[in-house]
Design a protein around this motif. Structure first.
Motif, PDB file in Angstrom:
ATOM      1  N   PRO A   1       0.895  -1.280   0.016  1.00  0.00           N
ATOM      2  CA  PRO A   1      -0.099   0.055  -0.216  1.00  0.00           C
ATOM      3  C   PRO A   1       0.874   1.456  -0.013  1.00  0.00           C
ATOM      4  CG  PRO A   1       0.209  -1.048   2.055  1.00  0.00           C
ATOM      5  CD  PRO A   1       0.776  -2.166   1.266  1.00  0.00           C
ATOM      6  N   GLN A   2       0.053   2.343  -0.537  1.00  0.00           N
ATOM      7  CA  GLN A   2       0.591   3.610  -0.297  1.00  0.00           C
ATOM      8  C   GLN A   2       0.598   4.041   1.220  1.00  0.00           C
ATOM      9  OE1 GLN A   2       0.786   8.135  -1.736  1.00  0.00           O
ATOM     10  NE2 GLN A   2      -1.271   7.367  -1.744  1.00  0.00           N
ATOM     11  N   ILE A   3       1.450   4.264   1.994  1.00  0.00           N
ATOM     12  CA  ILE A   3       1.359   4.459   3.481  1.00  0.00           C
ATOM     13  C   ILE A   3       2.125   5.854   3.828  1.00  0.00           C
ATOM     14  CG2 ILE A   3       1.942   3.984   5.824  1.00  0.00           C
ATOM     15  CD1 ILE A   3       1.608   0.993   5.080  1.00  0.00           C
TER      16      ILE A   3
ATOM     17  N   TRP B   1       2.010  10.639   4.297  1.00  0.00           N
ATOM     18  CA  TRP B   1       1.709  11.802   3.957  1.00  0.00           C
ATOM     19  C   TRP B   1       1.824  12.220   2.758  1.00  0.00           C
ATOM     20  CZ3 TRP B   1      -0.352  14.626   8.440  1.00  0.00           C
ATOM     21  CH2 TRP B   1      -0.412  13.969   9.545  1.00  0.00           C
ATOM     22  N   ASN B   2       0.862  12.580   2.067  1.00  0.00           N
ATOM     23  CA  ASN B   2       0.827  12.958   0.444  1.00  0.00           C
ATOM     24  C   ASN B   2       0.448  14.384   0.285  1.00  0.00           C
ATOM     25  OD1 ASN B   2       1.505  12.974  -2.390  1.00  0.00           O
ATOM     26  ND2 ASN B   2       0.892  10.893  -2.566  1.00  0.00           N
ATOM     27  N   THR B   3       0.684  15.040  -0.756  1.00  0.00           N
ATOM     28  CA  THR B   3       0.075  16.251  -0.971  1.00  0.00           C
ATOM     29  C   THR B   3      -1.226  16.453  -1.797  1.00  0.00           C
ATOM     30  OG1 THR B   3       1.753  16.301  -2.730  1.00  0.00           O
ATOM     31  CG2 THR B   3       2.061  17.702  -0.753  1.00  0.00           C
TER      32      THR B   3
ATOM     33  N   TYR C   1      -0.379  18.685   3.368  1.00  0.00           N
ATOM     34  CA  TYR C   1      -0.184  17.102   3.327  1.00  0.00           C
ATOM     35  C   TYR C   1      -1.299  16.299   4.055  1.00  0.00           C
ATOM     36  CZ  TYR C   1       4.804  16.917   1.677  1.00  0.00           C
ATOM     37  OH  TYR C   1       5.918  16.812   1.037  1.00  0.00           O
TER      38      TYR C   1
ATOM     39  N   TYR D   1      -2.718  12.217   5.697  1.00  0.00           N
ATOM     40  CA  TYR D   1      -2.241  11.027   5.794  1.00  0.00           C
ATOM     41  C   TYR D   1      -3.154  10.062   4.871  1.00  0.00           C
ATOM     42  CZ  TYR D   1      -0.479   7.029   8.019  1.00  0.00           C
ATOM     43  OH  TYR D   1      -0.024   5.605   8.483  1.00  0.00           O
TER      44      TYR D   1
ATOM     45  N   VAL E   1      -3.519   5.564   3.818  1.00  0.00           N
ATOM     46  CA  VAL E   1      -2.961   4.469   3.655  1.00  0.00           C
ATOM     47  C   VAL E   1      -4.015   3.614   2.954  1.00  0.00           C
ATOM     48  CG1 VAL E   1      -2.625   2.323   5.222  1.00  0.00           C
ATOM     49  CG2 VAL E   1      -2.391   4.402   6.279  1.00  0.00           C
TER      50      VAL E   1
ATOM     51  N   LYS F   1      -1.004  12.348  -6.074  1.00  0.00           N
ATOM     52  CA  LYS F   1      -0.350  11.525  -7.099  1.00  0.00           C
ATOM     53  C   LYS F   1       0.430  10.473  -6.344  1.00  0.00           C
ATOM     54  CE  LYS F   1       1.006  15.072 -10.549  1.00  0.00           C
ATOM     55  NZ  LYS F   1       2.019  16.140 -10.996  1.00  0.00           N
ATOM     56  N   TYR F   2       0.379   9.521  -7.039  1.00  0.00           N
ATOM     57  CA  TYR F   2       1.120   8.510  -6.528  1.00  0.00           C
ATOM     58  C   TYR F   2       1.273   7.508  -7.503  1.00  0.00           C
ATOM     59  CZ  TYR F   2       3.307   4.604  -3.446  1.00  0.00           C
ATOM     60  OH  TYR F   2       3.998   3.614  -2.879  1.00  0.00           O
TER      61      TYR F   2
ATOM     62  N   GLU G   1      -8.892  12.312  10.401  1.00  0.00           N
ATOM     63  CA  GLU G   1      -8.977  12.245  11.972  1.00  0.00           C
ATOM     64  C   GLU G   1      -7.329  12.049  12.394  1.00  0.00           C
ATOM     65  OE1 GLU G   1      -9.875  10.175   9.734  1.00  0.00           O
ATOM     66  OE2 GLU G   1      -9.471   8.066  10.243  1.00  0.00           O
ATOM     67  N   LYS G   2      -6.513  11.549  11.368  1.00  0.00           N
ATOM     68  CA  LYS G   2      -5.152  11.375  11.528  1.00  0.00           C
ATOM     69  C   LYS G   2      -4.117  12.184  10.947  1.00  0.00           C
ATOM     70  CE  LYS G   2      -5.582   7.625  14.056  1.00  0.00           C
ATOM     71  NZ  LYS G   2      -5.118   7.180  15.393  1.00  0.00           N
TER      72      LYS G   2
ATOM     73  N   GLY H   1      -3.066  15.413  11.679  1.00  0.00           N
ATOM     74  CA  GLY H   1      -2.759  16.654  12.454  1.00  0.00           C
ATOM     75  C   GLY H   1      -3.823  17.654  12.226  1.00  0.00           C
ATOM     76  N   SER H   2      -3.421  18.802  12.430  1.00  0.00           N
ATOM     77  CA  SER H   2      -4.274  19.985  12.783  1.00  0.00           C
ATOM     78  C   SER H   2      -4.810  20.482  11.216  1.00  0.00           C
ATOM     79  CB  SER H   2      -3.441  21.393  13.026  1.00  0.00           C
ATOM     80  OG  SER H   2      -2.243  21.604  12.199  1.00  0.00           O
TER      81      SER H   2
END
Lengths: 251, 193
Positions: free
Chosen positions: B112-114, B116-118, B135, B137, B139, B155-156, B177-178, B180-181
């Protein structure tokens, strides 16, 4: 662009954070929830909580602490230590863990990886592998580095991927606690042999070690403990430095 | 305001509940159709495997209820994927709210992609106060391609939908929910807009 991750690891014993130098001497380094909160607010991309005595003392993992962590932090976290049943995993995920990490038990019961992957999805199954370089080969160790096996690292890594692991957390016992840098060569080879994310662990001492390990192989994340717990390396400072070195980092 | 978090045994529901709590809101974990139907906002989380998640939804009749909801619904991760027509994961017929297939990432990528992505191409008030290239998060091993209902991409290997919206239904591939702010800002946008 997918960012490289920095993961502080909190080894837990009796609900306190500890860090063993070469897995033996334990030094108390604080309250896990407070530390977790501090890290999540200061740039950690993820956290790992390992119940380090769980396997040895056959303790079931610490569901209550997991719930408390989940209540207090807003970044993902992985929980490991003593996980032996599907029910153990179910409770941990239900209490807010994003991933679980299995180690010794998976070696003696490899079908457990398949069972967890098919029930919860590969994305939440991390297989942790501790290994040591002996006579020109890497061998897998069990129970927090106490028991040697005849299983070779790269064979085992390929097998756990095939069985459904979503991620590999590789700790070089030769490097762990030394603060002299990561097992870059082994990590590079590992990342060529498997097609799932790899977390490198063992040997963080200076910022340049993080640079080296990200540059040398196709590593996805780095895990470290005492350098963060004792503030020898600041998370923010580390991430700025990595970013300056063109490593994709979430600032 | 009453926010229902759909609890069907396939989600990181606790994290969503606590994220709402940090925002000063109370989320009710429930599979009760009456409670869900009468809530102001609904969060549809999901972690795990598509076909087993659909089985769980069907066993309690939620597969019929969810597409009929009129309130704002936010599907997260697998929840977003299940709102599409069909998933390649276990060749699963899904809830058919979004006219799209869910596909697996190419094997040339680490799956999997795991991490932080933009985010790019942000549309709608869901992304108020969130900038391009922020960013979040993620998964996941499966993705929703870019479709007319796409409101954000990531993008992945390829560009894919990281958020989609149709009428009252919104889906996000990342975990606010994961995240961050910034993730909390997005959740707040969903609750208040």
């Amino acid at each position: 662009m997918l960012a490289k991750r920095i993961i502080p690891c909190l080894d837990i014993k009796d609900s306190r954070t500890v860090k063993g130098v070469n897995f033996v001497d334990l030094v108390d380094a604080g309250d896990p929830v407070e530390l977790a909160k501090y890290y999540s607010e200061n740039g950690a991309d993820e956290l790992v909580f390992l119940d380090i005595t769980a396997t040895k003392e056959d303790r079931r993992t610490f569901a209550k602490l997991v719930d408390e962590i989940s209540e207090n932090i807003n970044i993902p976290f992985t929980v490991g230590g003593g996980i032996k049943t599907k029910e153990d995993v179910e409770i941990l995920l239900k209490n807010g863990a994003d991933k679980v990490s299995i180690n010794s038990y998976a070696v003696s019961n490899p079908d457990f990886i398949n069972e967890l992957a098919s029930n919860f999805g590969s994305q939440c199954i991390v297989v942790a592998i501790d290994a040591k370089f002996i006579d020109n080969d890497w061998y897998v160790y069990l129970v927090g580095g106490r028991i040697k096996t005849e299983i070779k690292l790269f064979n085992w890594a390929k097998e756990v991927e095939k069985r459904g692991a979503g991620e590999i957390l590789f700790t070089s016992m030769d490097h762990d606690g030394t603060k002299n840098g990561f097992a870059c060569k082994a990590l590079e080879e590992l990342s060529q042999k498997v097609n799932i994310p790899i977390i490198a662990s063992g040997g963080a001492g200076k910022i340049k070690h993080f640079n080296e390990v990200f540059k040398s192989g196709n590593i996805d994340a780095v895990l470290a403990a005492s350098v963060f717990h004792f503030n020898e390396i600041g998370l923010k400072e580390l991430k700025i430095e990595l970013n300056n070195n063109n490593i994709p980092i979430r600032l | 305001m009453r926010i229902a978090i759909i609890d069907y045994g396939a989600g990181n529901t606790q994290s969503v509940k606590y994220a709402l709590k940090r925002l000063g809101c109370k989320g009710i974990l429930t599979s009760d159709k009456e409670i869900i139907s009468s809530s102001d906002k609904i969060i549809f989380p999901g972690v795990g495997q598509a076909s087993s998640a659909m089985k769980k939804l069907k066993s309690v009749g939620l597969d019929l209820l969810i597409p009929s909801l009129k309130q704002p619904v936010l599907g997260i991760c697998l929840g977003m994927q299940l709102m599409c027509d069909f998933s390649e994961e276990g060749d699963t017929d899904c809830l058919k709210i979004f006219n799209s297939k869910v596909k697996r990432f190419d094997n040339s990528l680490k799956v999997p992609q795991i991490g932080w992505n933009t985010l790019f191409n942000l549309k709608t008030s869901l992304f108020d106060s969130i900038k391009e290239k922020e960013y979040m998060y993620l998964v996941h091993s499966y993705f929703v391609p870019v479709i007319p209902k796409t409101i954000a991409t990531s993008k992945y290997g390829i560009s894919y939908s990281t958020a989609i919206k149709k009428n009252n239904f919104t889906g996000v591939q990342f975990h606010p929910e994961k995240s961050g702010s910034k993730g909390e800002i997005l959740l707040k946008n969903f609750i208040t807009n």
